[in-house]
Design an enzyme around this catalytic site. Structure first.
Site, PDB file in Angstrom:
ATOM      1  N   LYS A 171       0.836  -1.205   0.000  1.00 43.57           N
ATOM      2  CA  LYS A 171       0.000   0.000   0.000  1.00 43.57           C
ATOM      3  C   LYS A 171       0.870   1.254   0.000  1.00 43.57           C
ATOM      4  CE  LYS A 171      -0.297   0.228   5.009  1.00 43.57           C
ATOM      5  NZ  LYS A 171      -0.797  -0.596   6.109  1.00 43.57           N
ATOM      6  N   TYR A 217      19.575  29.559   8.855  1.00 45.38           N
ATOM      7  CA  TYR A 217      18.529  30.417   9.430  1.00 45.38           C
ATOM      8  C   TYR A 217      18.550  30.388  10.955  1.00 45.38           C
ATOM      9  CZ  TYR A 217      16.342  30.731   4.822  1.00 45.38           C
ATOM     10  OH  TYR A 217      16.080  30.971   3.512  1.00 45.38           O
TER      11      TYR A 217
HETATM   12  C1  PLP Z   1      -0.118  -1.757   6.650  1.00 46.78           C
HETATM   13  C2  PLP Z   1      -0.844  -2.959   7.050  1.00 46.78           C
HETATM   14  C3  PLP Z   1      -0.178  -4.178   7.279  1.00 46.78           C
HETATM   15  C4  PLP Z   1       1.333  -4.300   7.282  1.00 46.78           C
HETATM   16  O1  PLP Z   1       1.816  -3.910   8.544  1.00 46.78           O
HETATM   17  P1  PLP Z   1       3.400  -3.932   8.879  1.00 46.78           P
HETATM   18  O2  PLP Z   1       3.468  -3.527  10.283  1.00 46.78           O
HETATM   19  O3  PLP Z   1       4.018  -2.933   7.958  1.00 46.78           O
HETATM   20  O4  PLP Z   1       3.868  -5.304   8.601  1.00 46.78           O
HETATM   21  C5  PLP Z   1      -0.938  -5.290   7.534  1.00 46.78           C
HETATM   22  N1  PLP Z   1      -2.289  -5.224   7.581  1.00 46.78           N
HETATM   23  C6  PLP Z   1      -2.961  -4.070   7.399  1.00 46.78           C
HETATM   24  C7  PLP Z   1      -4.446  -4.056   7.477  1.00 46.78           C
HETATM   25  C8  PLP Z   1      -2.267  -2.906   7.139  1.00 46.78           C
HETATM   26  O5  PLP Z   1      -2.928  -1.756   6.957  1.00 46.78           O
END
Ligand code: PLP
Length: 375
Positions: free
Chosen positions: A36, A265
Site C-alpha cells: 500500500k 537560518y
Molecule cells: C499496513 C498494514 C499491514 C502491514 O503492517 P506492517 O506492520 O508494515 O507489517 C498489515 N495489515 C494491514 C491491514 C495494514 O494496513
C-alpha cells in the site's frame, strides 16, 4: 509527487526486497506482501514485479483505485484492497479488474450484494474490528453478515483483522484478546458453511505471536527492512532484514566555518572550533524533515558527518572538518547519504526515524516520494 528537478536520489535495491521476502517464506508458505501507499515509498509496480518473480501470488494495497493501478501496471496475481470500495467506480472496478476487496460495514456489504445481482458472482474478504476501532464488522455481527451473504452472489473467501499493538512486548494480553475476538468471527463463518483464508498478523505479529500466524501473513515493514521492535526488549527478534532504500544528495559547496561563526537560518549552530562545512542539496521540500535540524548525521565517503544548523527548503549543512585531511577531502559533486550508504556504519531507517522523532514507516513513505532509481 516528486519534484523532478530536485537533486535527491532514492535508490531501491530490489535484491534486498527479494531476500527479505524469502526469509519469511522459509517459515510461512503464504506471505502477502503489503504494498500500500506506493509500497511504503518503494514503488507499487516495481515491488510487485520483484516479488512476483519470487512467487508471491497475492498483493495487498489500500484503496480500490490503488488496486486498479496495480492491475493496470501488469500485475496478474490476486490483488487485495485492504480499505474497501468507496464510490460506484470502486464497486464497478471489483469486477472489471478482478479485485479482492475487504468489506467492513453493512452499507458496503449491501452495495456489493446489489451490484452482484447485475455483474455476477463476487469473492470478498470480510474485515473484522477486534480492537483497533477503525474499520470492520464487530465479531458479534458475524451472524447478521452471514445471513445477508447466504441469499447473495457474494462469497467471503478471506477474513481479516488488524492488530493494534503486536510490536509492544508489554501488550501480549491485548494481542491474545484480539486473536480471541477474531476467533468468534471465524467460528461464525465456519458455522454458516463459509471456508475462508484467515489472516491477522502484520510483520510484528508474524514474527513473534505464533497464535496469529493463521493461513496467511500480511507483511509490510519488515519486507522493506524496518525492525518493528526497535527500542524494545524484542529488538533482536526483528533483525535480519535489510533496508532496501538508500537516499543521497550532492555536495553543493564546501567552505570554512570559523570558531564563533554561526550557520543557516536563525544561527542556531555556532562553531566551537575552526571547522569546514559542506552544503548538501537536500531539504524539507524533499521531505527531509526540518525536525532533523542540528540532529542526526549523513554519510560522506563512508564516514558519519553531523548536521549543523537548521534544515532549509533545499539545503542542509554538515560538518566535514574531520574528512578534509583524507585524500582530496570533500568537494562539490560528492555524494552524501541521508539513509543507507557505503562504509561500515550505514544510516539505518531506525536511526533516521529516531532523529526525526517518528517511525520507519513514515521515513520510507516520505523519502520515497522523491525520484527513484532501481538496481
Ligand atoms: C499496513 C498494514 C499491514 C502491514 O503492517 P506492517 O506492520 O508494515 O507489517 C498489515 N495489515 C494491514 C491491514 C495494514 O494496513
Amino acid at each position: 509527487m516528486a519534484i523532478e528537478y530536485n537533486k535527491l536520489r532514492v535508490t531501491i535495491h530490489t535484491d534486498r526486497l527479494r531476500e527479505n521476502y524469502r526469509l519469511f517464506k522459509k517459515n510461512h508458505d503464504n506471505v502477502i506482501p503489503v504494498i500500500k501507499s506506493d509500497a511504503y515509498g518503494h514503488g507499487l509496480a516495481e515491488v510487485c514485479h520483484a516479488l512476483e518473480s519470487e512467487g508471491a501470488d497475492t498483493f495487498a494495497v489500500g484503496f480500490v483505485n490503488e488496486a486498479v493501478l496495480l492491475r493496470q501496471s501488469g500485475c496478474t496475481k490476486r490483488i487485495f484492497a485492504l480499505l474497501g470500495p468507496l464510490g460506484d467506480d470502486d464497486i464497478q472496478a471489483l469486477w472489471e479488474h478482478d479485485i479482492l476487496t475487504a468489506i467492513s460495514h453493512f452499507d458496503q456489504l449491501t452495495r456489493v450484494i446489489n451490484a452482484a445481482e447485475k455483474n455476477g458472482p463476487l469473492n470478498i474478504c470480510l474485515k473484522f474490528d477486534t480492537g483497533m476501532r477503525r474499520l470492520g464488522f464487530l465479531p458479534e455481527e458475524v451472524d447478521k453478515v452471514t445471513e445477508a451473504l447466504k441469499k447473495s452472489r457474494v462469497t467471503p473467501v478471506m477474513a481479516t483483522s488488524h492488530l493494534a499493538s503486536a510490536d509492544e512486548p508489554e501488550c501480549g494480553e491485548r494481542v491474545t484478546m484480539q486473536a480471541a475476538r477474531f476467533q468468534i468471527a471465524l467460528d461464525g463463518l465456519a458455522k454458516a458453511g463459509f471456508d475462508v483464508e484467515a489472516n491477522l498478523a502484520n510483520s510484528a505479529g508474524g514474527m513473534v505471536h505464533e497464535q496469529c500466524r493463521m493461513d496467511s501473513l500480511r507483511l509490510g515493514i519488515s519486507l522493506y527492512g524496518g525492525n518493528p521492535f526497535q527500542d524494545t526488549e524484542w529488538e533482536s527478534r526483528g533483525q535480519g532484514c535489510r533496508s532496501a532504500m538508500d537516499v543521497s544528495a550532492p555536495v553543493l559547496q564546501v567552505h570554512p566555518l570559523k570558531k564563533g561563526e554561526s550557520i543557516s537560518y536563525g544561527w542556531t549552530f555556532t562553531a566551537e572550533r575552526d571547522s569546514v562545512v559542506a552544503i548538501i542539496g537536500v531539504g524539507y521540500a524533499d521531505n527531509y524533515s526540518r525536525s532533523l535540524s542540528n540532529t542526526g548525521y549523513m554519510i560522506i565517503h563512508g564516514k558519519r558527518v553531523p548536521i549543523r544548523g537548521r534544515i532549509c527548503m533545499q539545503m542542509t549543512a554538515v560538518d566535514v572538518t574531520d574528512l578534509m585531511g583524507e585524500g582530496r577531502g570533500v568537494v562539490p559533486g560528492d555524494e552524501a547519504f541521508l539513509l543507507g550508504g557505503p562504509g561500515n556504519t550505514p544510516i539505518t531507517p531506525e536511526e533516521l526515524a529516531g532523529w526525526w522523532n517518528t517511525i520507519t514507516y513514515e521515513v520510507f513513505c516520505l523519502l520515497g516520494m522523491n525520484r527513484r532509481e532501481y538496481i
